[in-house]
Design a protein around this motif. Structure first.
Motif, mmCIF file in Angstrom:
data_model
loop_
_atom_site.group_PDB
_atom_site.id
_atom_site.type_symbol
_atom_site.label_atom_id
_atom_site.label_comp_id
_atom_site.label_asym_id
_atom_site.label_seq_id
_atom_site.Cartn_x
_atom_site.Cartn_y
_atom_site.Cartn_z
ATOM 1 N N PRO A 1 -12.430 -2.871 1.176
ATOM 2 C CA PRO A 1 -11.044 -2.827 1.917
ATOM 3 C C PRO A 1 -10.487 -4.067 2.316
ATOM 4 N N PHE A 2 -9.225 -4.234 2.005
ATOM 5 C CA PHE A 2 -8.685 -5.388 2.847
ATOM 6 C C PHE A 2 -8.703 -5.351 4.158
ATOM 7 N N THR A 3 -8.784 -6.804 4.693
ATOM 8 C CA THR A 3 -8.851 -7.090 6.290
ATOM 9 C C THR A 3 -7.368 -7.219 6.627
ATOM 10 N N VAL A 4 -6.552 -6.500 7.455
ATOM 11 C CA VAL A 4 -5.485 -6.759 8.024
ATOM 12 C C VAL A 4 -5.493 -7.228 9.637
ATOM 13 N N THR A 5 -4.946 -8.508 9.782
ATOM 14 C CA THR A 5 -4.962 -8.768 11.266
ATOM 15 C C THR A 5 -3.463 -8.965 11.600
ATOM 16 N N THR A 6 -3.304 -8.921 12.864
ATOM 17 C CA THR A 6 -1.849 -9.179 13.384
ATOM 18 C C THR A 6 -1.916 -10.255 14.461
ATOM 19 N N THR A 7 -0.721 -10.935 14.611
ATOM 20 C CA THR A 7 -0.449 -11.744 15.889
ATOM 21 C C THR A 7 0.443 -11.045 17.012
ATOM 22 N N ASN B 1 -8.904 -10.838 1.508
ATOM 23 C CA ASN B 1 -9.617 -10.253 0.634
ATOM 24 C C ASN B 1 -11.169 -10.357 0.927
ATOM 25 N N PRO B 2 -11.796 -9.839 1.836
ATOM 26 C CA PRO B 2 -13.225 -9.952 2.248
ATOM 27 C C PRO B 2 -14.284 -9.731 1.104
ATOM 28 N N GLY B 3 -13.718 -9.252 -0.306
ATOM 29 C CA GLY B 3 -14.838 -8.997 -1.177
ATOM 30 C C GLY B 3 -15.205 -10.352 -2.138
ATOM 31 N N THR B 4 -16.098 -10.215 -3.152
ATOM 32 C CA THR B 4 -16.621 -11.079 -3.938
ATOM 33 C C THR B 4 -15.761 -11.375 -5.420
ATOM 34 N N ILE C 1 -5.359 -11.531 -4.793
ATOM 35 C CA ILE C 1 -5.763 -12.294 -3.680
ATOM 36 C C ILE C 1 -7.362 -12.495 -4.156
ATOM 37 N N ALA C 2 -7.702 -14.047 -4.175
ATOM 38 C CA ALA C 2 -8.833 -14.419 -4.286
ATOM 39 C C ALA C 2 -9.794 -14.195 -3.463
ATOM 40 N N PRO C 3 -11.204 -14.017 -3.588
ATOM 41 C CA PRO C 3 -12.055 -13.739 -2.867
ATOM 42 C C PRO C 3 -12.256 -14.620 -1.636
ATOM 43 N N GLY C 4 -11.994 -14.080 -0.418
ATOM 44 C CA GLY C 4 -11.966 -14.946 0.998
ATOM 45 C C GLY C 4 -10.509 -15.342 1.306
ATOM 46 N N ALA C 5 -9.652 -15.366 0.265
ATOM 47 C CA ALA C 5 -8.253 -15.737 0.634
ATOM 48 C C ALA C 5 -7.395 -14.640 1.203
ATOM 49 N N LEU D 1 -0.878 -1.092 9.982
ATOM 50 C CA LEU D 1 -0.678 -1.683 8.738
ATOM 51 C C LEU D 1 -1.648 -1.003 7.874
ATOM 52 N N ALA D 2 -1.256 -0.464 6.755
ATOM 53 C CA ALA D 2 -2.165 -0.283 5.774
ATOM 54 C C ALA D 2 -1.934 -0.799 4.548
ATOM 55 N N ALA D 3 -3.097 -1.776 4.191
ATOM 56 C CA ALA D 3 -2.838 -2.705 2.836
ATOM 57 C C ALA D 3 -3.514 -1.912 1.684
ATOM 58 N N SER D 4 -2.903 -1.846 0.533
ATOM 59 C CA SER D 4 -3.600 -1.385 -0.833
ATOM 60 C C SER D 4 -2.936 -2.214 -1.905
#
Length: 168
Positions: free
Chosen positions: A55-61, A84-87, A132-136, A165-168
């Protein structure tokens, strides 16, 4: 040496040469035809493992802009980042935004007439969708404003309105 001895030696020499030549021919011919074999077929199986999506990680400011008030006289912008926290590469195809709790539950302030998500309008997120590349990460923004309802909205004064926020 007699004539018969010479003939015998000559015959023996010729026999030896004939035997050697015959032996060489048989060895050469036999080496290609002396093989025997079985024919067979076979099968095998192996496995490989595929990765899974993460699952994507979503952060806000913190929101920026003017204070929210009935009638949309103020609006605020919330910046967010989808990571994208995946590999492996993952495709971001949608981000949905709403007024809701951090677990996407119904949000209300239960004082007086109450204040709820129905008192606010959340705009369509602005973000560039794609791979989105891994870690990007990809960054975006979303705006929120307050509706001007015919009912009393005093319960919303000073409210800290959560954006989900829900990212997919």
């Amino acid at each position: 040496m007699t004539k018969s001895t010479t003939t015998t030696k000559r015959t023996k020499g010729r026999k030896r040469i004939a035997i050697l030549i015959t032996s060489a021919v048989l060895v050469a011919a036999g080496s290609g035809a002396a093989f025997a074999y079985w024919t067979s077929t076979g099968n095998g199986a192996g496995t490989a493992s595929s990765g899974t999506n993460v699952p994507f990680t979503v952060t806000t400011t913190a929101a920026t802009g003017t204070a929210l008030a009935p009638g949309g006289t103020g609006s605020q912008t919330v910046a967010f980042t989808v990571t994208n926290p995946g590999t492996g590469n993952q495709i971001l195809s949608n981000v949905a935004a709403s007024v809701a709790t951090s677990t996407n539950g119904t949000w209300t302030i239960a004082t007086g007439a109450g204040c709820s998500a129905a008192d606010y309008t959340v705009g369509t997120p602005t973000i560039t969708y794609g791979q989105i590349a891994p870690g990007a990460s990809i960054s975006g923004t979303v705006t929120i404003s307050m509706k001007n309802l015919s009912s009393n909205q005093d319960a919303c004064k000073g409210a800290s309105v959560p954006i989900y926020l829900a990212a997919s």
